[in-house]
Scaffold this motif. Structure first.
Motif, PDB file in Angstrom:
ATOM      1  N   MET A  99      15.742  17.437   5.919  1.00 36.71           N
ATOM      2  CA  MET A  99      14.708  16.610   6.528  1.00 36.71           C
ATOM      3  C   MET A  99      13.788  16.028   5.461  1.00 36.71           C
ATOM      4  O   MET A  99      13.388  14.864   5.529  1.00 36.71           O
ATOM      5  CB  MET A  99      13.881  17.427   7.529  1.00 36.71           C
ATOM      6  N   ALA A 100      13.453  16.843   4.474  1.00 38.52           N
ATOM      7  CA  ALA A 100      12.577  16.377   3.394  1.00 38.52           C
ATOM      8  C   ALA A 100      13.249  15.251   2.621  1.00 38.52           C
ATOM      9  O   ALA A 100      12.652  14.203   2.363  1.00 38.52           O
ATOM     10  CB  ALA A 100      12.231  17.540   2.461  1.00 38.52           C
ATOM     11  N   ILE A 101      14.517  15.454   2.270  1.00 41.35           N
ATOM     12  CA  ILE A 101      15.254  14.430   1.514  1.00 41.35           C
ATOM     13  C   ILE A 101      15.400  13.165   2.354  1.00 41.35           C
ATOM     14  O   ILE A 101      15.158  12.049   1.878  1.00 41.35           O
ATOM     15  CB  ILE A 101      16.631  14.974   1.063  1.00 41.35           C
ATOM     16  N   GLY A 102      15.759  13.349   3.623  1.00 44.95           N
ATOM     17  CA  GLY A 102      15.896  12.201   4.523  1.00 44.95           C
ATOM     18  C   GLY A 102      14.595  11.444   4.666  1.00 44.95           C
ATOM     19  O   GLY A 102      14.566  10.215   4.674  1.00 44.95           O
ATOM     20  N   GLY A 103      13.500  12.194   4.750  1.00 46.93           N
ATOM     21  CA  GLY A 103      12.182  11.570   4.886  1.00 46.93           C
ATOM     22  C   GLY A 103      11.840  10.720   3.676  1.00 46.93           C
ATOM     23  O   GLY A 103      11.368   9.592   3.802  1.00 46.93           O
ATOM     24  N   TRP A 104      12.120  11.255   2.490  1.00 51.19           N
ATOM     25  CA  TRP A 104      11.830  10.511   1.256  1.00 51.19           C
ATOM     26  C   TRP A 104      12.691   9.263   1.157  1.00 51.19           C
ATOM     27  O   TRP A 104      12.233   8.212   0.719  1.00 51.19           O
ATOM     28  CB  TRP A 104      12.055  11.399   0.032  1.00 51.19           C
ATOM     29  N   LEU A 105      13.959   9.394   1.553  1.00 55.20           N
ATOM     30  CA  LEU A 105      14.845   8.233   1.485  1.00 55.20           C
ATOM     31  C   LEU A 105      14.359   7.129   2.415  1.00 55.20           C
ATOM     32  O   LEU A 105      14.437   5.942   2.086  1.00 55.20           O
ATOM     33  CB  LEU A 105      16.282   8.638   1.836  1.00 55.20           C
ATOM     34  N   GLU A 106      13.825   7.547   3.561  1.00 52.74           N
ATOM     35  CA  GLU A 106      13.261   6.563   4.488  1.00 52.74           C
ATOM     36  C   GLU A 106      12.074   5.842   3.863  1.00 52.74           C
ATOM     37  O   GLU A 106      11.906   4.633   4.032  1.00 52.74           O
ATOM     38  CB  GLU A 106      12.788   7.259   5.765  1.00 52.74           C
ATOM     39  N   VAL A 107      11.241   6.598   3.150  1.00 52.29           N
ATOM     40  CA  VAL A 107      10.077   5.996   2.504  1.00 52.29           C
ATOM     41  C   VAL A 107      10.529   4.987   1.451  1.00 52.29           C
ATOM     42  O   VAL A 107       9.985   3.888   1.352  1.00 52.29           O
ATOM     43  CB  VAL A 107       9.166   7.082   1.861  1.00 52.29           C
ATOM     44  N   ILE A 108      11.562   5.338   0.685  1.00 53.03           N
ATOM     45  CA  ILE A 108      12.090   4.414  -0.332  1.00 53.03           C
ATOM     46  C   ILE A 108      12.588   3.133   0.324  1.00 53.03           C
ATOM     47  O   ILE A 108      12.327   2.029  -0.152  1.00 53.03           O
ATOM     48  CB  ILE A 108      13.222   5.082  -1.148  1.00 53.03           C
ATOM     49  N   GLU A 109      13.275   3.302   1.437  1.00 55.56           N
ATOM     50  CA  GLU A 109      13.785   2.146   2.169  1.00 55.56           C
ATOM     51  C   GLU A 109      12.626   1.219   2.559  1.00 55.56           C
ATOM     52  O   GLU A 109      12.694   0.006   2.379  1.00 55.56           O
ATOM     53  CB  GLU A 109      14.514   2.633   3.411  1.00 55.56           C
ATOM     54  N   LYS A 110      11.556   1.817   3.070  1.00 55.42           N
ATOM     55  CA  LYS A 110      10.385   1.033   3.477  1.00 55.42           C
ATOM     56  C   LYS A 110       9.737   0.357   2.272  1.00 55.42           C
ATOM     57  O   LYS A 110       9.319  -0.801   2.348  1.00 55.42           O
ATOM     58  CB  LYS A 110       9.363   1.926   4.189  1.00 55.42           C
ATOM     59  N   LEU A 111       9.639   1.087   1.175  1.00 57.82           N
ATOM     60  CA  LEU A 111       9.031   0.536  -0.042  1.00 57.82           C
ATOM     61  C   LEU A 111       9.817  -0.677  -0.529  1.00 57.82           C
ATOM     62  O   LEU A 111       9.240  -1.694  -0.912  1.00 57.82           O
ATOM     63  CB  LEU A 111       9.005   1.589  -1.150  1.00 57.82           C
ATOM     64  N   ARG A 112      11.140  -0.534  -0.508  1.00 53.37           N
ATOM     65  CA  ARG A 112      11.985  -1.643  -0.985  1.00 53.37           C
ATOM     66  C   ARG A 112      11.835  -2.851  -0.082  1.00 53.37           C
ATOM     67  O   ARG A 112      11.816  -3.991  -0.541  1.00 53.37           O
ATOM     68  CB  ARG A 112      13.456  -1.191  -1.056  1.00 53.37           C
ATOM     69  N   PHE A 113      11.687  -2.582   1.205  1.00 52.26           N
ATOM     70  CA  PHE A 113      11.487  -3.656   2.166  1.00 52.26           C
ATOM     71  C   PHE A 113      10.157  -4.356   1.874  1.00 52.26           C
ATOM     72  O   PHE A 113      10.080  -5.583   1.830  1.00 52.26           O
ATOM     73  CB  PHE A 113      11.500  -3.072   3.587  1.00 52.26           C
ATOM     74  N   LEU A 114       9.121  -3.567   1.630  1.00 52.92           N
ATOM     75  CA  LEU A 114       7.792  -4.127   1.342  1.00 52.92           C
ATOM     76  C   LEU A 114       7.797  -4.933   0.042  1.00 52.92           C
ATOM     77  O   LEU A 114       7.179  -5.990  -0.053  1.00 52.92           O
ATOM     78  CB  LEU A 114       6.746  -3.016   1.240  1.00 52.92           C
ATOM     79  N   ARG A 115       8.526  -4.406  -0.959  1.00 51.88           N
ATOM     80  CA  ARG A 115       8.604  -5.120  -2.247  1.00 51.88           C
ATOM     81  C   ARG A 115       9.276  -6.461  -2.074  1.00 51.88           C
ATOM     82  O   ARG A 115       8.857  -7.462  -2.638  1.00 51.88           O
ATOM     83  CB  ARG A 115       9.389  -4.277  -3.256  1.00 51.88           C
ATOM     84  N   LYS A 116      10.335  -6.471  -1.286  1.00 51.18           N
ATOM     85  CA  LYS A 116      11.074  -7.693  -1.025  1.00 51.18           C
ATOM     86  C   LYS A 116      10.154  -8.694  -0.311  1.00 51.18           C
ATOM     87  O   LYS A 116      10.100  -9.859  -0.670  1.00 51.18           O
ATOM     88  CB  LYS A 116      12.283  -7.363  -0.156  1.00 51.18           C
ATOM     89  N   GLU A 117       9.423  -8.168   0.677  1.00 50.84           N
ATOM     90  CA  GLU A 117       8.516  -9.020   1.441  1.00 50.84           C
ATOM     91  C   GLU A 117       7.432  -9.630   0.562  1.00 50.84           C
ATOM     92  O   GLU A 117       7.142 -10.813   0.662  1.00 50.84           O
ATOM     93  CB  GLU A 117       7.828  -8.194   2.543  1.00 50.84           C
ATOM     94  N   SER A 118       6.834  -8.793  -0.289  1.00 53.64           N
ATOM     95  CA  SER A 118       5.724  -9.311  -1.108  1.00 53.64           C
ATOM     96  C   SER A 118       6.234 -10.294  -2.162  1.00 53.64           C
ATOM     97  O   SER A 118       5.535 -11.198  -2.570  1.00 53.64           O
ATOM     98  CB  SER A 118       4.955  -8.156  -1.757  1.00 53.64           C
ATOM     99  N   LYS A 119       7.484 -10.115  -2.586  1.00 57.84           N
ATOM    100  CA  LYS A 119       8.085 -11.052  -3.536  1.00 57.84           C
ATOM    101  C   LYS A 119       8.296 -12.421  -2.878  1.00 57.84           C
ATOM    102  O   LYS A 119       8.059 -13.457  -3.467  1.00 57.84           O
ATOM    103  CB  LYS A 119       9.452 -10.503  -3.999  1.00 57.84           C
ATOM    104  N   GLU A 120       8.745 -12.363  -1.636  1.00 57.04           N
ATOM    105  CA  GLU A 120       9.027 -13.616  -0.928  1.00 57.04           C
ATOM    106  C   GLU A 120       7.772 -14.420  -0.649  1.00 57.04           C
ATOM    107  O   GLU A 120       7.827 -15.624  -0.474  1.00 57.04           O
ATOM    108  CB  GLU A 120       9.784 -13.309   0.378  1.00 57.04           C
ATOM    109  N   LYS A 121       6.633 -13.740  -0.621  1.00 58.55           N
ATOM    110  CA  LYS A 121       5.374 -14.445  -0.361  1.00 58.55           C
ATOM    111  C   LYS A 121       4.896 -15.231  -1.584  1.00 58.55           C
ATOM    112  O   LYS A 121       4.141 -16.188  -1.452  1.00 58.55           O
ATOM    113  CB  LYS A 121       4.291 -13.442   0.060  1.00 58.55           C
ATOM    114  N   ASP A 122       5.331 -14.829  -2.781  1.00 61.01           N
ATOM    115  CA  ASP A 122       4.879 -15.485  -4.005  1.00 61.01           C
ATOM    116  C   ASP A 122       5.380 -16.926  -4.130  1.00 61.01           C
ATOM    117  O   ASP A 122       6.487 -17.213  -3.758  1.00 61.01           O
ATOM    118  CB  ASP A 122       5.351 -14.704  -5.247  1.00 61.01           C
TER     119      ASP A 122
END
Ligand code: ZN
Length: 122
Positions: A99-122
């Motif tokens: 569960m801990a590993i799965g939780g962290w992987l989910e956070v990474i997924e969200k972070l990557r999504f956010l990074r992609k989003e903020s890049k597209e705004k530039d």
């Protein structure tokens, strides 16, 4: 019972096991961190966490964008957690670890999504 009670209870339990409370707090939830007799640093909520241990590492980290820094920390955390794969002594620990590993992987997924989003705004 609230989350805070849980933190206090788990903290007390760690102290009873001989752990010491650290100045550092968990990078994720802000709970005080504890150092176990084994040398592992643990958060009452997240279990083992990796904290920046030397200054050069801290400087290097601060020069990277926030999302990248967070992701690096999580990857370190996953590295720490992965050491316990196959070493757990009970089914319950296995579930907690996955569960801990799965939780962290989910956070990474969200972070990557956010990074992609903020890049597209530039
Ligand atoms: Zn935590």
């Amino acid at each position: 019972m609230g989350k805070d009670d849980d933190v206090v209870k788990k903290g007390a339990e760690l102290l009873r096991q001989g752990a010491t409370m650290l100045q550092e707090s968990c990078p994720i939830c802000g709970s005080p961190l504890y150092k176990l007799k084994s040398g592992d640093i643990v958060c009452p909520i997240h279990g083992k966490v990796a904290i920046v241990s030397n200054e050069s590492e801290a400087i290097e980290e601060s020069s990277a964008p926030l999302f990248v820094r967070i992701e690096e920390k999580i990857l370190k955390q996953l590295d720490v957690l992965s050491e316990d794969i196959g070493k757990t002594s009970s089914y319950e620990d296995d579930v907690k670890l996955s569960m801990a590993i799965g939780g962290w992987l989910e956070v990474i997924e969200k972070l990557r999504f956010l990074r992609k989003e903020s890049k597209e705004k530039d």
